[in-house]
Design a protein around this motif. Structure first.
Motif, PDB file in Angstrom:
ATOM      1  N   LEU A 107       0.829  -1.212   0.000  1.00  0.00           N
ATOM      2  CA  LEU A 107       0.000   0.000   0.000  1.00  0.00           C
ATOM      3  C   LEU A 107       0.861   1.260   0.000  1.00  0.00           C
ATOM      4  CD1 LEU A 107      -2.820  -1.074   2.499  1.00  0.00           C
ATOM      5  CD2 LEU A 107      -2.958  -0.910   0.003  1.00  0.00           C
ATOM      6  N   LEU A 108       1.942   1.247   0.776  1.00  0.00           N
ATOM      7  CA  LEU A 108       2.828   2.411   0.812  1.00  0.00           C
ATOM      8  C   LEU A 108       3.529   2.624  -0.530  1.00  0.00           C
ATOM      9  CD1 LEU A 108       4.501   2.282   4.332  1.00  0.00           C
ATOM     10  CD2 LEU A 108       3.148   4.149   3.396  1.00  0.00           C
ATOM     11  N   LEU A 109       4.016   1.546  -1.125  1.00  0.00           N
ATOM     12  CA  LEU A 109       4.711   1.679  -2.410  1.00  0.00           C
ATOM     13  C   LEU A 109       3.758   2.139  -3.514  1.00  0.00           C
ATOM     14  CD1 LEU A 109       7.118  -1.404  -2.445  1.00  0.00           C
ATOM     15  CD2 LEU A 109       7.684   0.991  -2.037  1.00  0.00           C
ATOM     16  N   VAL A 110       2.527   1.628  -3.485  1.00  0.00           N
ATOM     17  CA  VAL A 110       1.537   2.068  -4.475  1.00  0.00           C
ATOM     18  C   VAL A 110       1.243   3.554  -4.298  1.00  0.00           C
ATOM     19  CG1 VAL A 110      -0.880   1.865  -5.186  1.00  0.00           C
ATOM     20  CG2 VAL A 110       0.485  -0.197  -4.828  1.00  0.00           C
ATOM     21  N   THR A 111       1.114   3.988  -3.049  1.00  0.00           N
ATOM     22  CA  THR A 111       0.859   5.407  -2.770  1.00  0.00           C
ATOM     23  C   THR A 111       2.010   6.278  -3.267  1.00  0.00           C
ATOM     24  OG1 THR A 111      -0.442   4.845  -0.811  1.00  0.00           O
ATOM     25  CG2 THR A 111       0.397   7.105  -0.966  1.00  0.00           C
ATOM     26  N   ILE A 112       3.240   5.858  -2.982  1.00  0.00           N
ATOM     27  CA  ILE A 112       4.408   6.621  -3.436  1.00  0.00           C
ATOM     28  C   ILE A 112       4.473   6.653  -4.961  1.00  0.00           C
ATOM     29  CG2 ILE A 112       6.935   6.680  -3.462  1.00  0.00           C
ATOM     30  CD1 ILE A 112       6.814   5.385  -0.645  1.00  0.00           C
TER      31      ILE A 112
END
Length: 224
Positions: free
Chosen positions: A103-108
């Motif tokens: 989720l964090l990598l997708v957001t970034i």
């Protein structure tokens, strides 16, 4: 599969299989190359960041020195979160931490052109730290998926022990393969970051999705 082999397989956690370790090592190398090229910091291991902080601080260049502090702080937060996940979720910590990473990598990746360097550095350093703290063993062999120094040492020591008749080649073979996979991840990460910077984070996300699926697979499938 014999009864002995079945018992041995069932004693291995689903997140401690070699395929999962390889996927994580690939993602670890990839993200390190990505953050070095995009943000000029090392997201995975903080030794270089700490050394550079003190080097620039010692000559009074605090603008440069403070550039490396967000990654170090994100590392500290990641360790605390990983410890909390182990305490609160038990064996579910691997699946939950992987989902958080994705989720964090997708957001970034989505906000790549809008996020300042600081936010990207914090997010990826946090991701790498949680991964390294939660995933620590493959088939009983201690390893790191975000750096190669310890893995290389184990591989060399293990080969020496095996050739001296005091060990098996299997453990050093595992960590040596992880070193190679980490390097391949870094190579592909460097290439993709330069060629498709806006889409580059999609590749480690795919690797982590595979990890998540294997962590959630039935135990007899996950331990293959």
């Amino acid at each position: 599969m014999s009864t002995m082999n079945t018992a041995a397989a069932s004693s291995i956690r689903r997140d401690e299989t070699v395929p999962i370790a390889l996927m994580l090592a690939f993602a670890g190398g990839y993200l390190d190359a990505y953050t070095w090229i995009i943000h000029s910091v090392m997201a995975n291991v903080q030794t270089a960041n700490l050394v550079l902080l003190w080097v620039y601080g010692s000559i009074g260049n605090w603008t440069k020195a403070l550039h490396f502090t967000p990654a170090i702080l994100a590392f500290a937060v990641g360790i605390v979160v990983a410890a909390w996940l182990r305490w609160a979720t038990g064996e579910r910590d691997s699946a939950i931490s992987t989902l958080v990473e994705i989720l964090l990598l997708v957001t970034i990746a989505i906000l790549h052109n809008r996020l300042p360097d600081l936010a990207g550095t914090l997010g990826i350093s946090f991701v790498a730290t949680v991964q390294s703290a939660v995933f620590t063993r493959a088939k009983g062999v201690v390893y790191s998926s975000v750096m190669s120094t310890g893995n290389m040492r184990q591989a060399i020591e293990g080969v020496f022990a095996a050739t001296s008749g005091n060990g098996s080649l299997r453990p050093p073979g595992i960590v040596a393969t992880l070193c190679v996979t980490f390097g391949l991840g870094a190579a592909l990460g460097a290439f993709a970051t330069k060629q498709i910077p806006n889409l580059a984070l999609g590749i480690p996300v795919i690797a982590l999705l595979v990890v998540l699926l294997r962590c959630e697979a039935p135990r007899d499938e996950a331990t293959l």
